[in-house]
Design an enzyme around this catalytic site. Structure first.
Site, PDB file in Angstrom:
ATOM      1  CB  THR A 133      13.494  -0.592  -3.576  1.00 54.30           C
ATOM      2  OG1 THR A 133      14.561   0.166  -3.010  1.00 54.30           O
ATOM      3  CG2 THR A 133      12.360  -0.613  -2.566  1.00 54.30           C
TER       4      THR A 133
ATOM      5  CE1 TYR B 239      10.019   3.352  -3.603  1.00 55.11           C
ATOM      6  CE2 TYR B 239      12.215   3.296  -2.617  1.00 55.11           C
ATOM      7  CZ  TYR B 239      11.371   3.039  -3.685  1.00 55.11           C
ATOM      8  OH  TYR B 239      11.874   2.471  -4.825  1.00 55.11           O
TER       9      TYR B 239
END
Ligand SMILES: NC(=O)c1ccc[n+]([C@@H]2O[C@H](COP(=O)([O-])OP(=O)(O)OC[C@H]3O[C@@H](n4cnc5c(N)ncnc54)[C@H](O)[C@@H]3O)[C@@H](O)[C@H]2O)c1
Length: 328
Positions: free
Chosen positions: A118, A142
């Protein structure tokens, strides 16, 4: 010869679209998913094996049964806000889960690995177009969990010769134009489906999280990529590995950023309806601006993100939104 690919998270949003693209490219996508945030109804393009990344015995059974040519690893928890409140949940599922999967793949001799990373691994780097060589400074748990998995893959290449293609996604949006599968997160945290929920009355209003960012209209800027373009890149990445081209990192985005208010304006044009919204405070962990430099995927993989314009992404999401959903 059957070419099986283990698709972890194949019952989720992006994984289900990847299964459709893999089947169209002649592979058999084998979904491995624990249905924690996914939907069995979304598994339409190949076999389903229910299981958890943290269950090594179950993983070994599935690798032995299918003898896959590769793994595509989508399974993860991916809510930035939740990762700030409960980091252990993210380190356990994403990092320990991925480590267990990577060890199972290597033990089974499956040495081609495609991984969903990501742009959140880059963190908040104002006014910078982020390319694959940009420093990775995640500002949320995350993103930190995904960067750790990238490190594991690098170490396993050095130790065992595991080949990986790592894709760092920017904001994924849209859906299958045939609406066989679509985006259905519960709870939903992504801007476009939340906006469509507000338009269709499924929620009272969209909340804009933060209107005081250092951007032209004060709202966060993101780079949106169509899920079908994104999964096409994964098929190209798989072929790259099968051709023996070795490990590589690719950003997947368009290089164009849109603010939250600009996305709302585009949706008005696509749906012919107003978006009810309220202005709220910033969410912890949100970056000001995330825009990709994605030249590498275009020049090296031959990727063509032709569907990644806001009109098509919102239009495809809107079609699915009006008719499609999954049941537990
Ligand atoms: N959606 C985005 O915009 C975006 C952006 C960047 C990166 N990503 C990454 O893409 C991947 C897929 O995202 P998504 O939006 O499709 O999410 P999703 O929640 O729809 O899909 C994730 C799937 O993984 C499964 N899963 C989770 N933990 C598991 C475990 N321990 N064992 C087995 N299955 C498990 C879930 O049941 C679900 O089906 C994630 O890794 C996410 O971090 C998504």
């Amino acid at each position: 010869m059957t070419r099986n690919v283990i698709v972890t998270g194949g019952a989720g949003y992006i994984g289900s679209h990847a299964c459709k693209a893999l089947r169209a490219a002649g592979y058999v996508p084998v979904t491995f998913d624990n249905l924690s945030t996914g939907w069995e109804d979304a598994v339409k393009f190949g076999p389903f094996e229910q299981g958890d990344l943290l269950d090594r015995v179950r993983l070994d059974q599935v690798f032995a049964k299918y003898q896959p040519v590769a793994v595509m690893h989508f399974a993860a928890f991916s809510q930035v806000g939740e990762s700030m409140k409960d980091p252990g949940k993210y380190w356990r599922n994403n990092v320990i889960g991925s480590l267990t999967l990577i060890e199972a793949a290597v033990a089974a001799g499956c040495m081609n690995f495609v991984f969903s990373s990501t742009c959140a691994t880059y963190g908040d780097q104002d006014n910078v177009v982020l390319d694959e060589d940009s420093v990775q400074l995640p500002i949320n748990s995350y993103g930190a969990s995904k960067r750790a998995i990238e490190d594991i893959l690098e170490n396993f290449e050095q130790a065992y010769g595991l080949n990986s293609v790592i894709f760092r996604y920017f904001n994924v949006a849209g859906g299958d134009p045939e609406a066989e599968v679509g985006e259905f997160h519960q709870p939903e945290t992504h801007l476009i489906p939340l906006m469509l929920d507000a338009i269709s009355g499924k929620r009272a209003a969209l909340t804009i999280f933060g209107t005081d960012y250092d951007t032209p209209d004060g709202t966060c800027i993101r780079d949106y990529v169509h899920v079908c373009d994104l999964v096409d890149a994964h098929v190209l990445g798989l072929k790259w590995l099968e051709d023996g081209k070795g490990s590589r990192v690719f950003n997947l985005g368009t290089g164009k950023g849109f603010s939250v208010r600009e996305v709302i304006d585009h949706s008005r044009a696509v749906t012919n309806q107003e978006v009810p919204y309220v202005e709220g405070g910033r969410r912890p962990g949100d970056c000001t601006k995330l825009v990709s430099g994605s030249e590498r995927a275009i020049t090296e993989l031959g990727w063509r993100p032709d569907r990644s314009n806001l009109a098509q992404m919102i239009g495809d999401a809107w079609r699915w939104h009006q008719n499609g959903h999954y049941e537990k």
